[in-house]
Write a protein that holds these residues in place. Structure first.
Motif, mmCIF file in Angstrom:
data_model
loop_
_atom_site.group_PDB
_atom_site.id
_atom_site.type_symbol
_atom_site.label_atom_id
_atom_site.label_comp_id
_atom_site.label_asym_id
_atom_site.label_seq_id
_atom_site.Cartn_x
_atom_site.Cartn_y
_atom_site.Cartn_z
ATOM 1 N N MET A 1 -9.443 -3.572 -5.499
ATOM 2 C CA MET A 1 -9.707 -4.631 -6.445
ATOM 3 C C MET A 1 -9.377 -4.105 -7.845
ATOM 4 S SD MET A 1 -13.232 -6.731 -7.171
ATOM 5 C CE MET A 1 -13.248 -7.299 -5.484
ATOM 6 N N LYS A 2 -8.770 -4.943 -8.645
ATOM 7 C CA LYS A 2 -8.414 -4.576 -10.012
ATOM 8 C C LYS A 2 -9.463 -5.140 -10.973
ATOM 9 C CE LYS A 2 -4.020 -4.425 -11.168
ATOM 10 N NZ LYS A 2 -2.686 -4.796 -11.683
ATOM 11 N N VAL A 3 -10.131 -4.224 -11.701
ATOM 12 C CA VAL A 3 -11.239 -4.588 -12.579
ATOM 13 C C VAL A 3 -10.951 -4.075 -13.983
ATOM 14 C CG1 VAL A 3 -13.727 -4.401 -12.946
ATOM 15 C CG2 VAL A 3 -12.813 -4.332 -10.618
ATOM 16 N N HIS A 32 -10.738 1.638 -6.139
ATOM 17 C CA HIS A 32 -10.405 0.450 -6.922
ATOM 18 C C HIS A 32 -9.536 0.840 -8.117
ATOM 19 C CE1 HIS A 32 -13.302 -1.941 -4.680
ATOM 20 N NE2 HIS A 32 -14.137 -0.912 -4.792
ATOM 21 N N SER A 55 -3.662 -7.938 -15.734
ATOM 22 C CA SER A 55 -3.882 -9.011 -14.750
ATOM 23 C C SER A 55 -5.000 -8.661 -13.761
ATOM 24 C CB SER A 55 -2.590 -9.326 -14.003
ATOM 25 O OG SER A 55 -1.609 -9.804 -14.868
ATOM 26 N N PRO A 56 -6.209 -8.440 -14.275
ATOM 27 C CA PRO A 56 -7.315 -8.045 -13.390
ATOM 28 C C PRO A 56 -7.852 -9.217 -12.575
ATOM 29 C CG PRO A 56 -8.124 -8.385 -15.595
ATOM 30 C CD PRO A 56 -6.633 -8.559 -15.662
ATOM 31 N N GLU A 57 -8.519 -8.871 -11.471
ATOM 32 C CA GLU A 57 -9.212 -9.876 -10.664
ATOM 33 C C GLU A 57 -10.584 -10.172 -11.264
ATOM 34 O OE1 GLU A 57 -8.853 -8.998 -6.311
ATOM 35 O OE2 GLU A 57 -7.687 -7.311 -7.108
ATOM 36 N N ILE A 58 -11.177 -9.169 -11.885
ATOM 37 C CA ILE A 58 -12.495 -9.303 -12.506
ATOM 38 C C ILE A 58 -12.440 -8.693 -13.901
ATOM 39 C CG2 ILE A 58 -14.922 -8.602 -12.420
ATOM 40 C CD1 ILE A 58 -14.674 -8.488 -9.391
#
Length: 72
Positions: A1-3, A32, A55-58
């Protein structure tokens, strides 16, 4: 996941963002992609550009009473 964690621009940097630095480190160690952008020397426009680049997911945003005007 990209945070991505953001620390908004502040007029006066009182302390480093150690808490979110630890969280970023922990997330990276556990597989991550975690990033931290300390806005101490950035404008809001520069921070928005950085968010677009990553372009993070969170996105997590930290703040303190001293910079409440910048947060909103």
């Amino acid at each position: 996941m990209k945070v991505l964690f953001l620390s908004p621009p502040q007029d006066e940097k009182v302390f480093p963002s150690l808490g979110i630095s630890y969280i970023v480190s922990l997330l990276n160690k556990n597989g991550h992609e975690a990033f931290l952008h300390d806005g101490a020397d950035s404008s809001v426009k520069e921070m928005i550009k950085y968010v677009d680049t990553i372009s993070p997911e969170i996105v997590g945003i930290t703040g303190a009473c001293e910079n409440v005007d910048t947060l909103f």
